[in-house]
Design a protein around this motif. Structure first.
Motif, PDB file in Angstrom:
ATOM      1  N   LEU A 161       0.835  -1.210   0.000  1.00  0.00           N
ATOM      2  CA  LEU A 161       0.000   0.000   0.000  1.00  0.00           C
ATOM      3  C   LEU A 161       0.868   1.258   0.000  1.00  0.00           C
ATOM      4  CD1 LEU A 161      -2.824  -0.943   2.548  1.00  0.00           C
ATOM      5  CD2 LEU A 161      -2.976  -0.848   0.076  1.00  0.00           C
ATOM      6  N   VAL A 162       1.946   1.235   0.804  1.00  0.00           N
ATOM      7  CA  VAL A 162       2.835   2.413   0.878  1.00  0.00           C
ATOM      8  C   VAL A 162       3.531   2.623  -0.470  1.00  0.00           C
ATOM      9  CG1 VAL A 162       4.917   3.358   1.976  1.00  0.00           C
ATOM     10  CG2 VAL A 162       3.172   2.253   3.379  1.00  0.00           C
ATOM     11  N   LYS A 163       4.052   1.532  -1.053  1.00  0.00           N
ATOM     12  CA  LYS A 163       4.758   1.655  -2.340  1.00  0.00           C
ATOM     13  C   LYS A 163       3.814   2.167  -3.417  1.00  0.00           C
ATOM     14  CE  LYS A 163       8.426  -1.626  -1.493  1.00  0.00           C
ATOM     15  NZ  LYS A 163       8.956  -2.970  -1.689  1.00  0.00           N
ATOM     16  N   ASN A 164       2.561   1.711  -3.329  1.00  0.00           N
ATOM     17  CA  ASN A 164       1.565   2.118  -4.301  1.00  0.00           C
ATOM     18  C   ASN A 164       1.303   3.627  -4.292  1.00  0.00           C
ATOM     19  OD1 ASN A 164       0.213   0.224  -6.024  1.00  0.00           O
ATOM     20  ND2 ASN A 164      -1.625   1.396  -5.446  1.00  0.00           N
ATOM     21  N   ARG A 165       1.557   4.239  -3.131  1.00  0.00           N
ATOM     22  CA  ARG A 165       1.330   5.683  -3.033  1.00  0.00           C
ATOM     23  C   ARG A 165       2.443   6.471  -3.722  1.00  0.00           C
ATOM     24  NH1 ARG A 165       0.367   6.045   3.274  1.00  0.00           N
ATOM     25  NH2 ARG A 165       0.504   8.296   2.996  1.00  0.00           N
ATOM     26  N   GLY A 166       3.503   5.786  -4.140  1.00  0.00           N
ATOM     27  CA  GLY A 166       4.604   6.435  -4.870  1.00  0.00           C
ATOM     28  C   GLY A 166       5.259   7.563  -4.081  1.00  0.00           C
ATOM     29  N   ILE A 167       5.459   7.315  -2.793  1.00  0.00           N
ATOM     30  CA  ILE A 167       6.017   8.368  -1.934  1.00  0.00           C
ATOM     31  C   ILE A 167       7.524   8.520  -2.162  1.00  0.00           C
ATOM     32  CG2 ILE A 167       6.467   8.970   0.501  1.00  0.00           C
ATOM     33  CD1 ILE A 167       3.814   7.381   1.073  1.00  0.00           C
ATOM     34  N   HIS A 168       7.946   9.768  -2.396  1.00  0.00           N
ATOM     35  CA  HIS A 168       9.378  10.060  -2.486  1.00  0.00           C
ATOM     36  C   HIS A 168       9.667  11.217  -1.556  1.00  0.00           C
ATOM     37  CE1 HIS A 168       9.853   7.323  -5.766  1.00  0.00           C
ATOM     38  NE2 HIS A 168       8.889   7.934  -6.432  1.00  0.00           N
ATOM     39  N   VAL A 169      10.717  11.084  -0.768  1.00  0.00           N
ATOM     40  CA  VAL A 169      11.038  12.137   0.203  1.00  0.00           C
ATOM     41  C   VAL A 169      12.501  12.546   0.038  1.00  0.00           C
ATOM     42  CG1 VAL A 169       9.336  11.284   1.874  1.00  0.00           C
ATOM     43  CG2 VAL A 169      11.678  10.479   2.019  1.00  0.00           C
ATOM     44  N   PRO A 170      12.837  13.778   0.438  1.00  0.00           N
ATOM     45  CA  PRO A 170      14.256  14.146   0.408  1.00  0.00           C
ATOM     46  C   PRO A 170      15.016  13.219   1.374  1.00  0.00           C
ATOM     47  CG  PRO A 170      12.844  16.045   0.900  1.00  0.00           C
ATOM     48  CD  PRO A 170      11.977  14.845   0.956  1.00  0.00           C
ATOM     49  N   PRO A 171      16.263  12.866   1.041  1.00  0.00           N
ATOM     50  CA  PRO A 171      16.977  11.887   1.883  1.00  0.00           C
ATOM     51  C   PRO A 171      17.028  12.282   3.357  1.00  0.00           C
ATOM     52  CG  PRO A 171      18.400  12.744   0.138  1.00  0.00           C
ATOM     53  CD  PRO A 171      17.044  13.278  -0.122  1.00  0.00           C
ATOM     54  N   GLU A 172      17.160  13.595   3.629  1.00  0.00           N
ATOM     55  CA  GLU A 172      17.272  14.023   5.040  1.00  0.00           C
ATOM     56  C   GLU A 172      15.944  13.895   5.792  1.00  0.00           C
ATOM     57  OE1 GLU A 172      17.624  15.910   2.414  1.00  0.00           O
ATOM     58  OE2 GLU A 172      16.471  17.759   2.602  1.00  0.00           O
ATOM     59  N   ARG A 173      14.856  13.577   5.065  1.00  0.00           N
ATOM     60  CA  ARG A 173      13.561  13.359   5.740  1.00  0.00           C
ATOM     61  C   ARG A 173      13.221  11.866   5.832  1.00  0.00           C
ATOM     62  NH1 ARG A 173      10.424  17.965   6.181  1.00  0.00           N
ATOM     63  NH2 ARG A 173       9.505  16.839   7.925  1.00  0.00           N
ATOM     64  N   LEU A 174      14.202  11.026   5.502  1.00  0.00           N
ATOM     65  CA  LEU A 174      13.987   9.578   5.624  1.00  0.00           C
ATOM     66  C   LEU A 174      14.766   9.050   6.831  1.00  0.00           C
ATOM     67  CD1 LEU A 174      12.912   6.844   4.481  1.00  0.00           C
ATOM     68  CD2 LEU A 174      15.031   6.690   3.199  1.00  0.00           C
ATOM     69  N   LEU A 175      14.095   8.263   7.636  1.00  0.00           N
ATOM     70  CA  LEU A 175      14.733   7.682   8.824  1.00  0.00           C
ATOM     71  C   LEU A 175      14.776   6.160   8.698  1.00  0.00           C
ATOM     72  CD1 LEU A 175      15.683   7.656  11.846  1.00  0.00           C
ATOM     73  CD2 LEU A 175      13.245   7.674  12.464  1.00  0.00           C
ATOM     74  N   ILE A 176      15.973   5.612   8.847  1.00  0.00           N
ATOM     75  CA  ILE A 176      16.087   4.146   8.942  1.00  0.00           C
ATOM     76  C   ILE A 176      16.123   3.833  10.433  1.00  0.00           C
ATOM     77  CG2 ILE A 176      17.429   2.099   8.342  1.00  0.00           C
ATOM     78  CD1 ILE A 176      18.798   3.707   6.134  1.00  0.00           C
ATOM     79  N   LEU A 177      15.190   3.010  10.855  1.00  0.00           N
ATOM     80  CA  LEU A 177      15.048   2.711  12.282  1.00  0.00           C
ATOM     81  C   LEU A 177      15.304   1.224  12.489  1.00  0.00           C
ATOM     82  CD1 LEU A 177      14.140   4.464  14.683  1.00  0.00           C
ATOM     83  CD2 LEU A 177      11.827   3.686  14.260  1.00  0.00           C
ATOM     84  N   THR A 178      16.267   0.926  13.330  1.00  0.00           N
ATOM     85  CA  THR A 178      16.589  -0.496  13.516  1.00  0.00           C
ATOM     86  C   THR A 178      16.689  -0.836  15.005  1.00  0.00           C
ATOM     87  OG1 THR A 178      18.061  -2.254  12.752  1.00  0.00           O
ATOM     88  CG2 THR A 178      19.112  -0.200  13.360  1.00  0.00           C
ATOM     89  N   PRO A 179      16.366  -2.067  15.387  1.00  0.00           N
ATOM     90  CA  PRO A 179      16.413  -2.402  16.819  1.00  0.00           C
ATOM     91  C   PRO A 179      17.831  -2.683  17.315  1.00  0.00           C
ATOM     92  CG  PRO A 179      15.635  -4.282  15.585  1.00  0.00           C
ATOM     93  CD  PRO A 179      15.874  -3.191  14.576  1.00  0.00           C
ATOM     94  N   HIS A 180      17.979  -2.513  18.589  1.00  0.00           N
ATOM     95  CA  HIS A 180      19.247  -2.671  19.286  1.00  0.00           C
ATOM     96  C   HIS A 180      19.850  -4.075  19.114  1.00  0.00           C
ATOM     97  CE1 HIS A 180      21.372  -2.892  23.355  1.00  0.00           C
ATOM     98  NE2 HIS A 180      22.073  -2.095  22.567  1.00  0.00           N
ATOM     99  N   CYS A 181      18.970  -5.081  18.904  1.00  0.00           N
ATOM    100  CA  CYS A 181      19.461  -6.473  18.828  1.00  0.00           C
ATOM    101  C   CYS A 181      20.301  -6.724  17.578  1.00  0.00           C
ATOM    102  CB  CYS A 181      18.297  -7.455  18.889  1.00  0.00           C
ATOM    103  SG  CYS A 181      17.045  -7.150  17.638  1.00  0.00           S
ATOM    104  N   LEU A 182      20.351  -5.753  16.664  1.00  0.00           N
ATOM    105  CA  LEU A 182      21.198  -5.907  15.474  1.00  0.00           C
ATOM    106  C   LEU A 182      22.679  -5.712  15.856  1.00  0.00           C
ATOM    107  CD1 LEU A 182      20.470  -6.254  12.351  1.00  0.00           C
ATOM    108  CD2 LEU A 182      21.139  -3.868  12.154  1.00  0.00           C
ATOM    109  N   GLN A 183      22.904  -4.926  16.913  1.00  0.00           N
ATOM    110  CA  GLN A 183      24.292  -4.688  17.365  1.00  0.00           C
ATOM    111  C   GLN A 183      24.846  -5.980  17.983  1.00  0.00           C
ATOM    112  OE1 GLN A 183      24.669  -2.041  20.740  1.00  0.00           O
ATOM    113  NE2 GLN A 183      26.728  -1.427  20.141  1.00  0.00           N
ATOM    114  N   HIS A 184      26.107  -6.294  17.717  1.00  0.00           N
ATOM    115  CA  HIS A 184      26.669  -7.514  18.299  1.00  0.00           C
ATOM    116  C   HIS A 184      26.675  -7.419  19.821  1.00  0.00           C
ATOM    117  CE1 HIS A 184      29.407 -10.836  19.149  1.00  0.00           C
ATOM    118  NE2 HIS A 184      28.978 -11.298  17.978  1.00  0.00           N
TER     119      HIS A 184
END
Ligand code: SF4
Length: 254
Positions: free
Chosen positions: A121-144
């Protein structure tokens, strides 16, 4: 070793959400029938008023779910239907999980199907944002687990030593010019979102956290990428970095 995850089917979620809608309609009708005599004793207009209110409520739910199904089937959907669609999904999702449990369908399978449908559904909306308005959010368990660096406070404390993939994600974020945050849970995730005010989020997490996170931050568009758990939940988790890079490229303004 990373176990390959079977690509979930959107239709499982759609089927369960349709059954949920049917059950909600039947329960609502039952509620109206049961309350009819009592309300009629007070005033002859009350059962009619309640009937119209409940019918309107069901109509909004049906339009919302219909909008989700049409969008996933590839039909263009009007923007005005997106809010009722998501409200309907959020309302019916807990019921869909319960029905799935009764039918012996694994909860994680339903959540994966929901995430797949939501991403579509999100991809279908064709959303494009400036890179500085995009947040990659990842959980702490990815860290060793043995890493001594405090990356939840500031992810640039990562030394990219190669023991985990936080360094690779940092490289992706730097290359594209977007934000990367490593969070210990939903509260910190909400705080980061409030502080950075992104226009879109690329969230990495397990089925449960992605499902609740996507629903929590609506209407903020979120693309969910499932993590991999070769050492069990919440410990040295992994991610397909190519998938993250591809999702970032799809999101940012060219
Ligand atoms: S890549 Fe970064 S976060 Fe991962 S173990 Fe090395 S220093 Fe720590």
């Amino acid at each position: 070793m990373i176990n390959a995850m079977v690509r979930p089917k959107k239709r499982l979620f759609l089927a369960l959400i349709l059954v949920s809608l049917l059950l909600a309609a039947m329960s609502t009708y039952g509620l109206w029938v049961v309350s009819f005599p009592g309300l009629a004793n007070i005033s002859a207009y009350l059962p009619v008023l309640l009937g119209w209110a409940l019918a309107f409520f069901l109509l909004v739910l049906a339009v919302g779910i219909g909008g989700v199904i049409l969008t996933i089937a590839g039909f263009p959907t009007l923007t005005m239907f997106q809010a009722p669609a998501w409200s309907a999904v959020n309302l019916l999702f807990p019921l869909a999980i319960r029905i799935g449990r009764l039918l012996d369908v694994d909860k994680e399978r339903i959540e994966r199907s929901f995430i797949e449908a939501s991403n579509h559904l999100v991809k279908n909306r064709g959303i494009h944002v400036p890179p500085e308005r995009l947040l990659i959010l990842t959980p702490h368990c990815l860290q060793h687990e043995s890493c001594p660096h405090k990356i939840t406070h500031d992810v640039s404390n990562c030394k990219n030593c190669g023991r985990c993939q936080v360094g690779e994600l940092l490289e992706i974020a730097r290359r594209h010019g977007c934000h990367l945050a490593v969070v210990t849970g939903g509260t910190l995730a909400r705080k980061v979102i409030k502080g950075l005010r992104p226009k879109a989020v690329l969230a990495i997490a397990c089925e449960r956290d992605l499902t609740s996170g996507i629903q929590d931050v609506f209407p903020l568009p979120v693309i969910g990428v499932l993590n991999e758990r070769p050492f069990g939940p919440c410990c040295n988790t992994r991610i397909d970095v190519d998938k993250v890079d591809e999702a970032v490229r799809e999101f940012v303004v060219k």
